[in-house]
Design an enzyme around this catalytic site. Structure first.
Site, PDB file in Angstrom:
ATOM      1  N   ASP A 171       4.821  12.673  14.298  1.00  0.00           N
ATOM      2  CA  ASP A 171       4.981  12.615  12.844  1.00  0.00           C
ATOM      3  C   ASP A 171       3.622  12.786  12.179  1.00  0.00           C
ATOM      4  OD1 ASP A 171       6.171  12.438  10.413  1.00  0.00           O
ATOM      5  OD2 ASP A 171       6.421  10.268  10.435  1.00  0.00           O
ATOM      6  N   GLY A 207       5.964   3.752   4.734  1.00  0.00           N
ATOM      7  CA  GLY A 207       5.963   4.778   5.768  1.00  0.00           C
ATOM      8  C   GLY A 207       7.349   4.947   6.333  1.00  0.00           C
ATOM      9  N   GLY A 208       7.452   5.836   7.279  1.00  0.00           N
ATOM     10  CA  GLY A 208       8.752   6.099   7.866  1.00  0.00           C
ATOM     11  C   GLY A 208       9.321   4.895   8.592  1.00  0.00           C
ATOM     12  N   PHE A 209       8.442   4.006   9.061  1.00  0.00           N
ATOM     13  CA  PHE A 209       8.927   2.893   9.860  1.00  0.00           C
ATOM     14  C   PHE A 209       8.945   1.584   9.090  1.00  0.00           C
ATOM     15  CE2 PHE A 209       7.452   6.052  12.811  1.00  0.00           C
ATOM     16  CZ  PHE A 209       8.497   6.108  13.704  1.00  0.00           C
ATOM     17  N   GLY A 210       8.526   1.636   7.841  1.00  0.00           N
ATOM     18  CA  GLY A 210       8.567   0.431   7.042  1.00  0.00           C
ATOM     19  C   GLY A 210       7.413   0.369   6.064  1.00  0.00           C
ATOM     20  N   LYS A 254       1.743  -3.381   8.806  1.00  0.00           N
ATOM     21  CA  LYS A 254       2.938  -2.540   8.782  1.00  0.00           C
ATOM     22  C   LYS A 254       4.110  -3.384   9.222  1.00  0.00           C
ATOM     23  CE  LYS A 254       3.391   1.733   9.343  1.00  0.00           C
ATOM     24  NZ  LYS A 254       3.694   3.091   9.447  1.00  0.00           N
ATOM     25  N   LEU A 283       0.818  -1.205   0.000  1.00  0.00           N
ATOM     26  CA  LEU A 283       0.000   0.000   0.000  1.00  0.00           C
ATOM     27  C   LEU A 283       0.847   1.248   0.000  1.00  0.00           C
ATOM     28  CD1 LEU A 283      -2.636  -1.025   2.661  1.00  0.00           C
ATOM     29  CD2 LEU A 283      -3.018  -0.763   0.226  1.00  0.00           C
ATOM     30  N   GLY A 284       2.021   1.142   0.569  1.00  0.00           N
ATOM     31  CA  GLY A 284       2.865   2.325   0.635  1.00  0.00           C
ATOM     32  C   GLY A 284       4.059   2.064   1.516  1.00  0.00           C
ATOM     33  N   VAL A 314       3.952  -0.889   4.128  1.00  0.00           N
ATOM     34  CA  VAL A 314       2.626  -1.284   4.585  1.00  0.00           C
ATOM     35  C   VAL A 314       1.969  -2.127   3.488  1.00  0.00           C
ATOM     36  CG1 VAL A 314       0.406  -0.482   5.407  1.00  0.00           C
ATOM     37  CG2 VAL A 314       2.431   0.866   5.843  1.00  0.00           C
TER      38      VAL A 314
END
Ligand SMILES: *[C@@H]1O[C@H](CO)[C@@H](O)[C@H](O)[C@H]1NC(C)=O
Ligand SMILES: *[C@@H]1O[C@H](CO)[C@@H](O)[C@H](O)[C@H]1NC(C)=O
Ligand SMILES: *[C@@H]1O[C@H](CO)[C@@H](O)[C@H](O)[C@H]1NC(C)=O
Ligand SMILES: *[C@@H]1O[C@H](CO)[C@@H](O)[C@H](O)[C@H]1NC(C)=O
Ligand SMILES: *[C@@H]1O[C@H](CO)[C@@H](O)[C@H](O)[C@H]1NC(C)=O
Ligand SMILES: *[C@@H]1O[C@H](CO)[C@@H](O)[C@H](O)[C@H]1NC(C)=O
Ligand SMILES: *[C@@H]1O[C@H](CO)[C@@H](O)[C@H](O)[C@H]1NC(C)=O
Ligand SMILES: *[C@@H]1O[C@H](CO)[C@@H](O)[C@H](O)[C@H]1NC(C)=O
Ligand SMILES: *[C@@H]1O[C@H](CO)[C@@H](O)[C@H](O)[C@H]1NC(C)=O
Ligand SMILES: *[C@@H]1O[C@H](CO)[C@@H](O)[C@H](O)[C@H]1NC(C)=O
Ligand SMILES: *[C@@H]1O[C@H](CO)[C@@H](O)[C@H](O)[C@H]1NC(C)=O
Ligand SMILES: *[C@@H]1O[C@H](CO)[C@@H](O)[C@H](O)[C@H]1NC(C)=O
Length: 843
Positions: free
Chosen positions: A651, A535-538, A554, A532-533, A540
């Site tokens: 964030d 993010g800053g932490f990994g 995630k 899906l995308g 998704v």
């Protein structure tokens, strides 16, 4: 006797004055001519921050003349005079000599160091200024300018860059290695590493290892250095200025936002640029950022014509490794070469004129642009044509503020960023651009192979799962919190149907623990199609549980600061946070290195996919937008005040606001700072997480965060929702961002100009005005001036609350505010209809 009686007080007074005078000279802030200062004497700046004297670094008895901080117990030397020639005993001296120079001599009177001022002067003094600058002033009455500066330590620095320092850059000059590291902690002599500026093209900051580049900041576009990742961009460079001095000279300066604590930049003995701030309470230097961090950050980590993405190297499209075996063995020194030589570079009999036109470009987005660009001020179309017509041109790019950049040499030092970065157009032979039958065949084969692999892995996982199930039955013991051992899906798990009423912290929030194999199956083995995308932490992924429920998974890519047990406990706590405007955490998966969070799936994706899309934005009419604004505010208020954990998000941004079927906003990614070991009260942090453009100034620059930094981010989102445009899309010469634009319209008395034209019909003017006003209150420079979330919610929901006037936000220009009055953070605001918030007017 009578006369003798009167004398002693007089002599006493005289001696007293004499002793005062001499102690003033020795303890003062200047070295005067004729005085000889011995080892042990020192000069302190007027403000008492810096001292000049002899010192020995750790583990050596050699003596050096240097400057250090008086109040910093961890001895930190900002400047060393005789770094090449130490005094070997304690008989060294420093003084102003007969031709006005500051000199260091050893016990025999031999010269070890001199400031080398060439101007003849008969009278000069050296003065240690408050900012740590040692200057030699000309006191000669015949001098053209009395007290003119003959020399300063700031223009002859060692390894430290301080606020107030000016680095002169010759625009047409060569690379300037201004700062040189120490050899090691106990030897200040010039070491391997240096740091300075390469002015060619437009200036960029470079770290060298000997003659070789080790790191570079990317070119300066008039506001920023474009090669620094977004996340640290504000931390790194807010406060840096490059001023035009005329005469083809530029001046690089840095001014700290808060002069009450020391900030310094140092090139360390290990070759890192290190930005630190002194923390008096903790009694240690806090690192704000340090570069390079290794991997892709290192200069040309992947070799020529290759791209570095999360420390993985890949040849650019249309290129192959020059030496296959070496490349696959991990030696990238030879880099990559073109698969097919450009048409114009071949010795073909075909007409060159036409064939060269056939070359095309591949587009590479979000990169740190290569080094050694040729810059010219032409438009993007001319830039492309010029590159096509020049056979030596390998690539071009167009960056606002720099204009056309062209590369005639090899493309070196390309890094792929997760966000931000620039677009690079690489020139390729037509055959490397167009799709070929061959590639289709390869794709088909690899898909088949991948499928086979998936089947095999699935079989293996099922076997493993069965084995484990058998084992877990044997040792079966339900752990605390009703946790279900990994490997099985909790039967106690209740579906999303029972999401409790708004704000209710239901105790029916058992968290499900999933096994890795289950998540893998649900997400089709983390297939790209399900991604899906990022993010800053990994990344998704979208997944589908056996029961048919859709979830978002995630996969945390960073190591959390906790062990598995702590991690599980933390997740269990966070899962208890339930609110209509928060994304619901359904479960997690912890297995070995893998840590994953499973959330409810939001079919409408995130706010930014609507807001910044020219077509879909009109689906969000004013009513929906206002509801979204209210929802975000309520969710944040819950996090800040009403939840048990009192979470600061840190964030908050449009892409972290998800939308459900009814366009109800849901905040995601909350509690990540907790998982990664951040402290959740007002504190400062060594590691700034966040997104450029949404970070409050105090957080971006000094790592200080509080609920008020979230309020700032909320203000930015508010403006973006109203304007329907990204904050960053405003970065032009006139506006440094959406705030600058909004303030300008506000000052002109035309705030309604901000409102997105596509929702103009049906827009409630009074509501829109209130939102704009509120947004400007939220983005004020000083945290103390911003309202807290409960005031925000009140102001949003009550028509007749009088709002205080906002102060002008100065973004990065660091003007320190002198007015003392602040927002009453604790004022009691009730939601009765005729309440007025006490108004503080001030600019
Ligand atoms: C400077 O010298 C004086 C007298 O020798 C001494 O008392 C003082 O501690 C010194 N200051 C520093 C910062 O070393
Ligand atoms: C000084 O020497 C001690 C003992 O050999 C060592 O532990 C320490 O790390 C050294 N300090 C520096 C700065 O090299
Ligand atoms: C330096 O000082 C020491 C005592 O601290 C003395 O013994 C020695 O002779 C001196 N050296 C010179 C060259 O003056
Ligand atoms: C001063 O000049 C001498 C001789 O030219 C040179 O060796 C020395 O490095 C210079 N010192 C500085 C600080 O520039
Ligand atoms: C040197 O300058 C100082 C300060 O201006 C002055 O007091 C002193 O008389 C001057 N000395 C000479 C020799 O000119
Ligand atoms: C200053 O200049 C005058 C004449 O112009 C000269 O007589 C005098 O010696 C000079 N003084 C110094 C300190 O150079
Ligand atoms: C520092 O470097 C010097 C020579 O450059 C060497 O003699 C010394 O042992 C080094 N010290 C440490 C602690 O590495
Ligand atoms: C500056 O820093 C000091 C100490 O860290 C702090 O007490 C003070 O509030 C800060 N001032 C501003 C304007 O942020
Ligand atoms: C990588 O290859 C180059 C020659 O292409 C060689 O000089 C170098 O030693 C190799 N590096 C390593 C680590 O093997
Ligand atoms: C192209 O021709 C030049 C001389 O005309 C020759 O030196 C060069 O090697 C040729 N290059 C190729 C790739 O054939
Ligand atoms: C290339 O173009 C120029 C003018 O545009 C023409 O004079 C020349 O003959 C052309 N060369 C070939 C090989 O077609
Ligand atoms: C292009 O850039 C290279 C390296 O930066 C430089 O040597 C060369 O002179 C530049 N050429 C032009 C035409 O600017």
């Amino acid at each position: 006797m009578a006369t003798g009686f009167r004398f002693p007080p007089f002599w006493f007074l005289f001696l007293f004055i004499l002793s005062c005078f001499s102690s003033f000279c020795l303890g003062g802030d200047r070295v005067t001519r004729g005085e000889i200062y011995k080892d042990g004497d020192n000069i302190t700046s007027k403000g008492g921050d810096f001292v000049l004297g002899f010192f020995s670094p750790a583990n050596t008895s050699k003596r050096y003349l240097g400057i250090w901080y008086v109040d910093v117990p961890v001895k930190t030397y900002i400047w060393v005079a005789n770094r090449n020639n130490p005094v070997h005993d304690k008989n060294g001296t420093f003084s102003i000599n007969e031709n006005g120079n500051l000199v260091v001599k050893d016990g025999h009177g031999d010269l070890l160091w001199s400031s080398n001022v060439s101007v003849k002067t008969t009278n000069s003094t050296a003065c240690l200024r408050d900012e740590g600058n040692l200057v030699i002033l000309n006191n000669d009455r015949n001098a053209t300018r009395l007290n003119s500066e003959l020399w300063e330590s700031f223009s002859d620095p060692t390894d430290t860059f301080l606020p107030g320092m000016e680095v002169l850059i010759e625009r047409q000059g060569q690379e300037q290695k201004v700062f040189r590291s120490w050899t090691n902690e106990s030897d200040p002599s010039p070491g391997r590493y240096s740091m300075g500026v390469d002015p060619r093209g437009t200036p960029q900051i470079v770290i060298w290892d000997g003659p070789n580049r080790r790191w570079r900041s990317g070119h300066f576009d008039g506001a920023e250095f474009i090669g620094v990742p977004d996340v640290i961009r504000t931390t790194f460079f807010s406060g840096f200025r490059i001023q035009n001095e005329g005469d083809n000279k530029l001046l690089l300066t840095y001014s700290a936002s808060n002069t009450s604590s020391f900030v310094r930049f140092q090139i360390t003995v290990t070759g890192n640029e290190l930005q630190q701030r002194w923390n008096e309470d903790q009694g240690e230097w806090n690192t704000l950022q340090s570069r390079p961090v290794g991997g892709c950050d290192l200069y040309n980590f992947c070799g020529n014509f290759a791209e570095c993405d999360k420390d993985v190297c890949q040849c650019l499209k249309g290129f192959v490794p020059r030496v296959q075996e070496q490349w696959h063995a991990g030696n990238r020194t030879e880099g990559c070469v073109r698969k097919t030589e450009l048409e114009c570079r071949r010795n073909s009999s075909v007409s060159r004129n036409d064939s060269s036109k056939d070359d095309g470009f591949s587009t590479i987005r979000r990169v740190k642009l290569p080094d050694h660009a040729n810059v010219s001020e032409i438009t993007i179309d001319e830039c492309k044509i010029r590159c096509l017509n020049d056979c030596s041109c390998n690539a071009y790019a167009y960056v606002r503020g720099i204009n056309c950049m062209m590369w005639r040499n090899d493309l070196v030092d390309i890094e792929h960023f997760q966000e931000g970065g620039n677009t690079l157009y690489v020139r390729l032979h037509p055959s490397d651009i167009g799709k070929k039958k061959k590639t289709i065949i390869i794709v088909v084969i690899s898909i088949l192979a991948a499928l086979a692999l998936v089947v095999m892995v699935a079989i293996w996982l099922v076997c493993k799962y069965r084995a484990r199930k058998r084992e877990s039955k044997r040792t079966s013991e339900i752990p605390k919190n009703h946790l279900v051992r990994s490997g099985e899906f909790s039967t106690e798990y209740s579906g999303p149907g029972d999401i409790s009423a708004e704000g209710h912290q239901g105790n029916g929030s058992e968290l499900a623990f999933f096994s890795f194999s289950m998540v893998a199956t649900a997400t089709d083995d983390f297939s790209l199609a399900n991604k899906l995308g990022q993010g800053g932490f990994g990344p998704v992924y979208k997944g589908k549980l056996p029961c048919g429920q859709e979830v978002a998974v995630k996969r945390l890519s960073q190591k959390s600061g906790q062990g598995d047990e702590e991690f599980k406990n933390e997740i269990t706590l966070i899962a208890k946070l339930q609110h209509r405007n928060l994304v619901r955490l359904l479960g997690c998966c912890v297995e070995g290195e893998e840590k994953m969070l499973i959330y409810e799936y939001m079919p409408n994706k995130s706010l930014d996919t609507f807001l910044f899309d020219t077509v879909r934005k009109s689906q969000l009419d004013w009513r929906k937008r206002f509801n979204i604004i209210e929802g975000i505010a309520r969710g944040l208020l819950y996090l800040h005040r009403d939840s048990r954990l009192r979470i600061i998000h840190r964030d908050l941004k449009a892409s972290n606001i998800l939308l459900d079927e009814e366009m109800t906003p849901k905040i995601s990614d909350f509690g990540m700072a907790r998982i990664f070991g951040g402290n959740q009260n007002e504190a400062n942090t060594n590691r700034v997480v966040g997104t450029y453009g949404y970070m409050a100034p105090e957080y971006a620059m000094e790592g200080l965060f509080s609920g008020k930094s979230d309020v700032y981010s909320f203000g930015i989102i508010l403006l973006e929702i109203i304007c329907g445009r990204r904050n960053t899309s405003f970065r032009t010469d006139e506006h440094s961002g959406i705030i600058g634009y909004a303030w300008e319209k506000w000052e002109e008395g035309r705030p309604m100009d901000l409102v997105d034209r596509s929702i103009w019909d049906g827009c409630q003017h009074n509501e829109a005005l209130r939102c704009i006003h509120l947004a400007l209150l939220c983005v004020q420079d000083l945290a103390a001036h911003r309202p807290n979330m409960s005031s925000v919610v009140l102001m949003l929901e009550t028509d007749n609350v009088r709002l205080p006037l906002p102060r002008q936000p100065t973004y990065t220009s660091m003007r320190r505010s002198v007015d003392e009055d602040i927002w009453h953070g604790n004022q009691d605001v009730t939601s009765s209809n005729n309440v007025t918030v006490s108004v503080l007017i001030g600019r």
